[in-house]
Write a protein that holds these residues in place. Structure first.
Motif, mmCIF file in Angstrom:
data_model
loop_
_atom_site.group_PDB
_atom_site.id
_atom_site.type_symbol
_atom_site.label_atom_id
_atom_site.label_comp_id
_atom_site.label_asym_id
_atom_site.label_seq_id
_atom_site.Cartn_x
_atom_site.Cartn_y
_atom_site.Cartn_z
ATOM 1 N N GLU A 94 0.794 -1.170 -0.041
ATOM 2 C CA GLU A 94 0.032 -0.137 -0.092
ATOM 3 C C GLU A 94 0.680 1.281 -0.029
ATOM 4 O O GLU A 94 1.858 1.491 0.781
ATOM 5 C CB GLU A 94 -0.813 -0.022 1.277
ATOM 6 N N GLY A 95 0.618 2.219 -0.845
ATOM 7 C CA GLY A 95 0.983 3.538 -0.994
ATOM 8 C C GLY A 95 2.470 3.494 -1.555
ATOM 9 O O GLY A 95 2.980 4.459 -1.941
ATOM 10 N N LYS A 96 2.906 2.423 -2.104
ATOM 11 C CA LYS A 96 4.096 2.310 -2.846
ATOM 12 C C LYS A 96 4.038 2.195 -4.419
ATOM 13 O O LYS A 96 3.009 1.740 -4.755
ATOM 14 C CB LYS A 96 5.019 1.243 -2.497
ATOM 15 N N THR A 97 5.050 2.540 -5.078
ATOM 16 C CA THR A 97 5.032 2.502 -6.502
ATOM 17 C C THR A 97 5.861 0.992 -6.530
ATOM 18 O O THR A 97 6.446 0.350 -5.962
ATOM 19 C CB THR A 97 6.034 3.374 -7.114
ATOM 20 N N ALA A 98 5.497 0.479 -8.050
ATOM 21 C CA ALA A 98 6.399 -0.692 -8.524
ATOM 22 C C ALA A 98 7.966 -0.430 -8.409
ATOM 23 O O ALA A 98 8.663 -1.294 -8.043
ATOM 24 C CB ALA A 98 5.858 -1.049 -9.594
ATOM 25 N N ASP A 99 8.400 0.559 -8.682
ATOM 26 C CA ASP A 99 9.792 0.945 -8.736
ATOM 27 C C ASP A 99 10.095 0.611 -7.007
ATOM 28 O O ASP A 99 11.371 0.037 -6.857
ATOM 29 C CB ASP A 99 10.376 2.106 -9.001
ATOM 30 N N GLU A 100 9.483 1.275 -6.092
ATOM 31 C CA GLU A 100 9.863 1.186 -4.786
ATOM 32 C C GLU A 100 9.869 -0.362 -4.177
ATOM 33 O O GLU A 100 10.584 -0.736 -3.418
ATOM 34 C CB GLU A 100 8.976 2.114 -3.920
ATOM 35 N N LEU A 101 9.098 -1.151 -4.864
ATOM 36 C CA LEU A 101 8.796 -2.510 -4.382
ATOM 37 C C LEU A 101 9.680 -3.276 -5.292
ATOM 38 O O LEU A 101 9.617 -4.603 -4.912
ATOM 39 C CB LEU A 101 7.390 -2.773 -4.701
ATOM 40 N N GLY A 102 10.367 -3.023 -6.271
ATOM 41 C CA GLY A 102 11.171 -3.824 -7.196
ATOM 42 C C GLY A 102 12.120 -4.747 -6.399
ATOM 43 O O GLY A 102 12.323 -5.872 -6.907
ATOM 44 N N GLY A 103 12.767 -4.391 -5.348
ATOM 45 C CA GLY A 103 13.758 -5.271 -4.635
ATOM 46 C C GLY A 103 13.004 -6.182 -3.516
ATOM 47 O O GLY A 103 13.505 -6.906 -2.827
ATOM 48 N N ASP A 104 11.614 -6.248 -3.645
ATOM 49 C CA ASP A 104 11.119 -6.850 -2.765
ATOM 50 C C ASP A 104 10.436 -8.152 -3.172
ATOM 51 O O ASP A 104 9.546 -8.380 -4.150
ATOM 52 C CB ASP A 104 9.680 -6.079 -1.988
ATOM 53 N N GLU A 105 11.045 -9.156 -2.775
ATOM 54 C CA GLU A 105 10.643 -10.731 -3.198
ATOM 55 C C GLU A 105 9.241 -10.980 -3.149
ATOM 56 O O GLU A 105 8.649 -11.676 -4.138
ATOM 57 C CB GLU A 105 11.567 -11.733 -2.622
ATOM 58 N N ARG A 106 8.717 -10.680 -2.122
ATOM 59 C CA ARG A 106 7.231 -10.971 -2.192
ATOM 60 C C ARG A 106 6.267 -10.208 -3.331
ATOM 61 O O ARG A 106 5.419 -10.827 -3.840
ATOM 62 C CB ARG A 106 6.675 -10.490 -0.628
ATOM 63 N N TYR A 107 6.964 -8.938 -3.459
ATOM 64 C CA TYR A 107 6.102 -8.046 -4.402
ATOM 65 C C TYR A 107 6.132 -8.945 -6.090
ATOM 66 O O TYR A 107 5.432 -8.976 -6.808
ATOM 67 C CB TYR A 107 6.534 -6.708 -4.466
ATOM 68 N N ARG A 108 7.615 -9.134 -6.122
ATOM 69 C CA ARG A 108 7.931 -9.816 -7.561
ATOM 70 C C ARG A 108 7.048 -11.179 -7.761
ATOM 71 O O ARG A 108 6.684 -11.474 -8.705
ATOM 72 C CB ARG A 108 9.338 -10.168 -7.494
ATOM 73 N N SER A 109 6.994 -11.991 -6.472
ATOM 74 C CA SER A 109 6.097 -13.247 -6.548
ATOM 75 C C SER A 109 4.723 -12.851 -6.806
ATOM 76 O O SER A 109 4.145 -13.546 -7.536
ATOM 77 C CB SER A 109 6.288 -13.895 -5.195
ATOM 78 N N TRP A 110 4.185 -11.996 -6.388
ATOM 79 C CA TRP A 110 2.915 -11.632 -6.380
ATOM 80 C C TRP A 110 2.607 -11.178 -7.946
ATOM 81 O O TRP A 110 1.514 -11.647 -8.575
ATOM 82 C CB TRP A 110 2.360 -10.495 -5.345
ATOM 83 N N VAL A 111 3.440 -10.347 -8.427
ATOM 84 C CA VAL A 111 3.398 -9.856 -9.928
ATOM 85 C C VAL A 111 3.306 -11.010 -10.746
ATOM 86 O O VAL A 111 2.603 -11.211 -11.529
ATOM 87 C CB VAL A 111 4.343 -8.769 -10.048
ATOM 88 N N GLU A 112 4.325 -12.000 -10.663
ATOM 89 C CA GLU A 112 4.496 -13.122 -11.339
ATOM 90 C C GLU A 112 3.307 -13.945 -11.364
ATOM 91 O O GLU A 112 3.075 -14.755 -12.179
ATOM 92 C CB GLU A 112 5.667 -13.719 -11.053
ATOM 93 N N GLY A 113 2.800 -13.905 -10.243
ATOM 94 C CA GLY A 113 1.530 -14.920 -10.173
ATOM 95 C C GLY A 113 0.202 -14.100 -10.758
ATOM 96 O O GLY A 113 -0.923 -14.305 -10.235
ATOM 97 N N MET A 114 0.519 -13.120 -11.210
ATOM 98 C CA MET A 114 -0.842 -12.299 -12.166
ATOM 99 C C MET A 114 -1.644 -11.626 -10.914
ATOM 100 O O MET A 114 -2.654 -11.340 -11.226
ATOM 101 C CB MET A 114 -1.623 -13.189 -12.920
ATOM 102 N N CYS A 115 -1.051 -11.239 -10.030
ATOM 103 C CA CYS A 115 -1.612 -10.456 -8.783
ATOM 104 C C CYS A 115 -2.782 -11.054 -8.281
ATOM 105 O O CYS A 115 -3.742 -10.366 -7.798
ATOM 106 C CB CYS A 115 -1.903 -8.927 -9.303
ATOM 107 N N GLU A 116 -2.914 -12.455 -8.236
ATOM 108 C CA GLU A 116 -3.846 -13.106 -7.740
ATOM 109 C C GLU A 116 -3.650 -13.531 -6.313
ATOM 110 O O GLU A 116 -4.812 -13.741 -5.587
ATOM 111 C CB GLU A 116 -3.949 -14.531 -8.598
ATOM 112 N N GLY A 117 -2.313 -13.847 -5.841
ATOM 113 C CA GLY A 117 -2.254 -14.234 -4.424
ATOM 114 C C GLY A 117 -2.588 -13.146 -3.529
ATOM 115 O O GLY A 117 -2.968 -12.009 -3.954
ATOM 116 N N ALA A 118 -2.485 -13.561 -2.163
ATOM 117 C CA ALA A 118 -2.749 -12.469 -1.243
ATOM 118 C C ALA A 118 -1.372 -11.588 -1.064
ATOM 119 O O ALA A 118 -0.259 -12.191 -0.848
ATOM 120 C CB ALA A 118 -3.090 -13.117 0.357
ATOM 121 N N CYS A 119 -1.766 -10.259 -0.875
ATOM 122 C CA CYS A 119 -0.535 -9.300 -0.680
ATOM 123 C C CYS A 119 -0.568 -9.726 0.958
ATOM 124 O O CYS A 119 -1.271 -9.693 1.694
ATOM 125 C CB CYS A 119 -1.130 -7.976 -0.890
#
Length: 201
Positions: A94-119
Protein backbone atom coordinates in the motif's frame (compact mmCIF):
# COMPACT_ATOMS: atom_id res chain seq x y z
CA UNK A 1 -32.30 -2.51 -14.52
CA UNK A 2 -29.25 -0.70 -15.82
CA UNK A 3 -25.94 -0.40 -14.02
CA UNK A 4 -23.62 2.59 -14.33
CA UNK A 5 -20.29 1.67 -12.73
CA UNK A 6 -17.49 4.22 -12.62
CA UNK A 7 -13.98 4.62 -11.29
CA UNK A 8 -13.21 7.69 -9.17
CA UNK A 9 -11.16 10.66 -10.44
CA UNK A 10 -7.43 11.04 -9.84
CA UNK A 11 -5.61 11.35 -6.52
CA UNK A 12 -1.99 12.37 -6.00
CA UNK A 13 -1.12 8.71 -5.48
CA UNK A 14 -2.74 7.77 -8.80
CA UNK A 15 -0.63 10.35 -10.61
CA UNK A 16 2.49 8.94 -8.93
CA UNK A 17 1.39 5.39 -9.91
CA UNK A 18 1.23 4.23 -6.30
CA UNK A 19 -0.86 1.33 -4.98
CA UNK A 20 -3.70 3.42 -3.58
CA UNK A 21 -5.84 0.72 -2.03
CA UNK A 22 -8.61 0.19 0.47
CA UNK A 23 -6.48 1.24 3.44
CA UNK A 24 -5.55 4.62 1.93
CA UNK A 25 -8.24 7.30 2.22
CA UNK A 26 -6.74 9.83 -0.14
CA UNK A 27 -8.80 12.76 -1.45
CA UNK A 28 -8.93 13.89 -5.05
CA UNK A 29 -6.06 16.09 -6.20
CA UNK A 30 -6.59 19.27 -8.23
CA UNK A 31 -6.26 17.31 -11.47
CA UNK A 32 -8.87 14.83 -10.28
CA UNK A 33 -11.35 17.55 -9.36
CA UNK A 34 -10.85 19.20 -12.75
CA UNK A 35 -11.29 15.84 -14.49
CA UNK A 36 -14.57 15.08 -12.70
CA UNK A 37 -15.92 18.58 -13.37
CA UNK A 38 -15.09 18.23 -17.06
CA UNK A 39 -16.57 14.72 -17.21
CA UNK A 40 -19.89 15.62 -15.54
CA UNK A 41 -21.64 17.30 -18.51
CA UNK A 42 -20.23 14.73 -20.95
CA UNK A 43 -21.49 11.87 -18.77
CA UNK A 44 -24.88 13.49 -18.42
CA UNK A 45 -25.20 13.79 -22.21
CA UNK A 46 -24.05 10.19 -22.78
CA UNK A 47 -26.54 8.77 -20.29
CA UNK A 48 -29.39 10.94 -21.55
CA UNK A 49 -28.66 9.87 -25.15
CA UNK A 50 -28.77 6.23 -23.99
CA UNK A 51 -32.16 6.84 -22.37
CA UNK A 52 -30.86 6.36 -18.83
CA UNK A 53 -32.96 7.99 -16.14
CA UNK A 54 -31.23 9.99 -13.44
CA UNK A 55 -30.57 7.65 -10.51
CA UNK A 56 -32.37 8.43 -7.23
CA UNK A 57 -29.21 7.52 -5.31
CA UNK A 58 -25.55 6.84 -5.99
CA UNK A 59 -23.85 3.91 -4.26
CA UNK A 60 -20.27 4.74 -3.34
CA UNK A 61 -17.20 3.34 -1.66
CA UNK A 62 -16.70 4.84 1.81
CA UNK A 63 -13.34 6.28 0.70
CA UNK A 64 -13.21 10.03 0.10
CA UNK A 65 -12.06 9.84 -3.51
CA UNK A 66 -15.19 7.92 -4.51
CA UNK A 67 -17.69 10.09 -2.63
CA UNK A 68 -16.01 13.27 -3.89
CA UNK A 69 -16.18 12.04 -7.47
CA UNK A 70 -19.83 11.05 -7.09
CA UNK A 71 -20.63 14.50 -5.71
CA UNK A 72 -19.04 16.15 -8.75
CA UNK A 73 -20.55 13.80 -11.34
CA UNK A 74 -24.03 13.58 -9.76
CA UNK A 75 -24.49 16.80 -7.75
CA UNK A 76 -27.37 16.85 -5.33
CA UNK A 77 -28.02 13.11 -5.50
CA UNK A 78 -28.04 11.20 -2.22
CA UNK A 79 -25.07 8.89 -1.66
CA UNK A 80 -25.25 5.45 -0.05
CA UNK A 81 -21.92 4.15 1.23
CA UNK A 82 -21.17 0.44 0.98
CA UNK A 83 -18.00 -0.75 2.68
CA UNK A 84 -17.67 -3.66 0.27
CA UNK A 85 -17.07 -1.25 -2.62
CA UNK A 86 -13.71 -0.08 -1.25
CA UNK A 87 -10.59 -0.81 -3.28
CA UNK A 88 -8.46 -3.93 -2.78
CA UNK A 89 -6.30 -3.79 0.35
CA UNK A 90 -2.69 -4.05 -0.81
CA UNK A 91 -1.26 -4.54 2.68
CA UNK A 92 2.52 -4.14 2.72
CA UNK A 93 2.43 -2.79 -0.86
CA UNK A 94 0.00 0.00 0.00
CA UNK A 95 1.16 3.50 -0.91
CA UNK A 96 4.25 2.33 -2.78
CA UNK A 97 5.19 2.31 -6.45
CA UNK A 98 6.36 -0.67 -8.49
CA UNK A 99 9.84 0.85 -8.58
CA UNK A 100 9.94 1.15 -4.79
CA UNK A 101 8.84 -2.48 -4.48
CA UNK A 102 11.19 -3.82 -7.13
CA UNK A 103 13.60 -5.29 -4.59
CA UNK A 104 10.87 -6.97 -2.53
CA UNK A 105 10.75 -10.67 -3.35
CA UNK A 106 7.19 -10.91 -2.07
CA UNK A 107 6.12 -8.25 -4.56
CA UNK A 108 7.88 -9.90 -7.49
CA UNK A 109 6.22 -13.21 -6.59
CA UNK A 110 2.81 -11.52 -6.42
CA UNK A 111 3.23 -9.85 -9.81
CA UNK A 112 4.54 -13.04 -11.42
CA UNK A 113 1.41 -14.77 -10.12
CA UNK A 114 -0.75 -12.27 -12.06
CA UNK A 115 -1.56 -10.44 -8.79
CA UNK A 116 -3.88 -13.25 -7.72
CA UNK A 117 -2.26 -14.22 -4.43
CA UNK A 118 -2.75 -12.44 -1.14
CA UNK A 119 -0.68 -9.31 -0.58
CA UNK A 120 1.28 -9.50 2.70
CA UNK A 121 -1.15 -8.18 5.36
CA UNK A 122 -3.62 -7.57 2.53
CA UNK A 123 -6.23 -9.30 0.40
CA UNK A 124 -6.06 -11.88 -2.35
CA UNK A 125 -7.82 -11.12 -5.60
CA UNK A 126 -10.35 -13.88 -4.99
CA UNK A 127 -11.37 -12.44 -1.61
CA UNK A 128 -11.44 -8.91 -2.99
CA UNK A 129 -13.47 -9.91 -6.04
CA UNK A 130 -16.05 -11.78 -3.95
CA UNK A 131 -16.41 -8.76 -1.66
CA UNK A 132 -16.77 -6.39 -4.62
CA UNK A 133 -19.40 -8.54 -6.33
CA UNK A 134 -21.40 -8.87 -3.13
CA UNK A 135 -21.39 -5.09 -2.78
CA UNK A 136 -22.45 -4.47 -6.39
CA UNK A 137 -25.24 -7.04 -5.98
CA UNK A 138 -26.26 -5.21 -2.80
CA UNK A 139 -26.43 -1.89 -4.65
CA UNK A 140 -28.50 -3.45 -7.45
CA UNK A 141 -30.87 -5.00 -4.91
CA UNK A 142 -31.32 -1.71 -3.07
CA UNK A 143 -31.95 0.13 -6.33
CA UNK A 144 -34.57 -2.47 -7.31
CA UNK A 145 -36.29 -2.05 -3.96
CA UNK A 146 -36.54 1.69 -4.69
CA UNK A 147 -38.13 0.91 -8.04
CA UNK A 148 -35.21 2.61 -9.79
CA UNK A 149 -34.43 1.93 -13.44
CA UNK A 150 -30.74 2.72 -12.93
CA UNK A 151 -28.22 1.74 -10.27
CA UNK A 152 -25.17 4.00 -10.24
CA UNK A 153 -21.96 2.91 -8.50
CA UNK A 154 -18.86 5.08 -8.06
CA UNK A 155 -15.97 3.11 -6.66
CA UNK A 156 -12.45 2.08 -7.72
CA UNK A 157 -10.57 0.60 -10.64
CA UNK A 158 -10.25 -2.74 -8.93
CA UNK A 159 -13.93 -2.78 -8.00
CA UNK A 160 -14.91 -2.18 -11.61
CA UNK A 161 -12.60 -4.94 -12.89
CA UNK A 162 -13.74 -7.44 -10.27
CA UNK A 163 -17.44 -6.83 -10.82
CA UNK A 164 -17.23 -6.89 -14.60
CA UNK A 165 -15.05 -10.00 -14.75
CA UNK A 166 -17.57 -11.90 -12.62
CA UNK A 167 -20.86 -10.48 -13.87
CA UNK A 168 -20.43 -9.30 -17.47
CA UNK A 169 -21.13 -11.47 -20.50
CA UNK A 170 -19.39 -12.31 -22.74
CA UNK A 171 -16.66 -13.01 -20.23
CA UNK A 172 -13.32 -11.24 -20.33
CA UNK A 173 -10.22 -11.46 -18.10
CA UNK A 174 -9.91 -9.21 -15.04
CA UNK A 175 -7.34 -6.76 -16.39
CA UNK A 176 -9.14 -6.32 -19.71
CA UNK A 177 -11.85 -4.41 -17.78
CA UNK A 178 -9.37 -1.75 -16.63
CA UNK A 179 -10.70 1.80 -17.01
CA UNK A 180 -9.13 5.23 -16.68
CA UNK A 181 -10.07 7.51 -13.81
CA UNK A 182 -13.59 8.95 -14.14
CA UNK A 183 -14.52 6.28 -16.69
CA UNK A 184 -16.53 3.08 -16.57
CA UNK A 185 -19.40 1.16 -18.16
CA UNK A 186 -23.12 1.24 -18.75
CA UNK A 187 -24.59 -2.27 -18.70
CA UNK A 188 -28.01 -3.89 -18.73
CA UNK A 189 -28.88 -6.51 -16.13
CA UNK A 190 -30.47 -9.53 -17.79
CA UNK A 191 -33.00 -11.96 -16.33
CA UNK A 192 -30.07 -14.34 -15.81
CA UNK A 193 -28.46 -11.86 -13.43
CA UNK A 194 -25.61 -11.14 -15.85
CA UNK A 195 -24.57 -7.77 -17.25
CA UNK A 196 -24.38 -6.86 -20.95
CA UNK A 197 -22.25 -3.79 -21.63
CA UNK A 198 -24.01 -1.28 -23.87
CA UNK A 199 -21.65 1.69 -23.55
CA UNK A 200 -18.15 2.54 -22.37
CA UNK A 201 -18.31 5.76 -20.40
Amino acid sequence: MRLVILRHAQTAGNLERRYVGGDTDEPLCAEGIACARAKAPELSRELAHAGVAQPPRVWVSPLARASQTAGLLFPGIEQVRLDGLREMCFGAFEGKTADELGGDERYRSWVEGMCEGACPQGESRAVFSARSCDAVHGALWQAAELGAETCCVVAHGGTVMAAMEALARPTRPYFSWRVACCCGYLAELGVDGMLRVTLEL
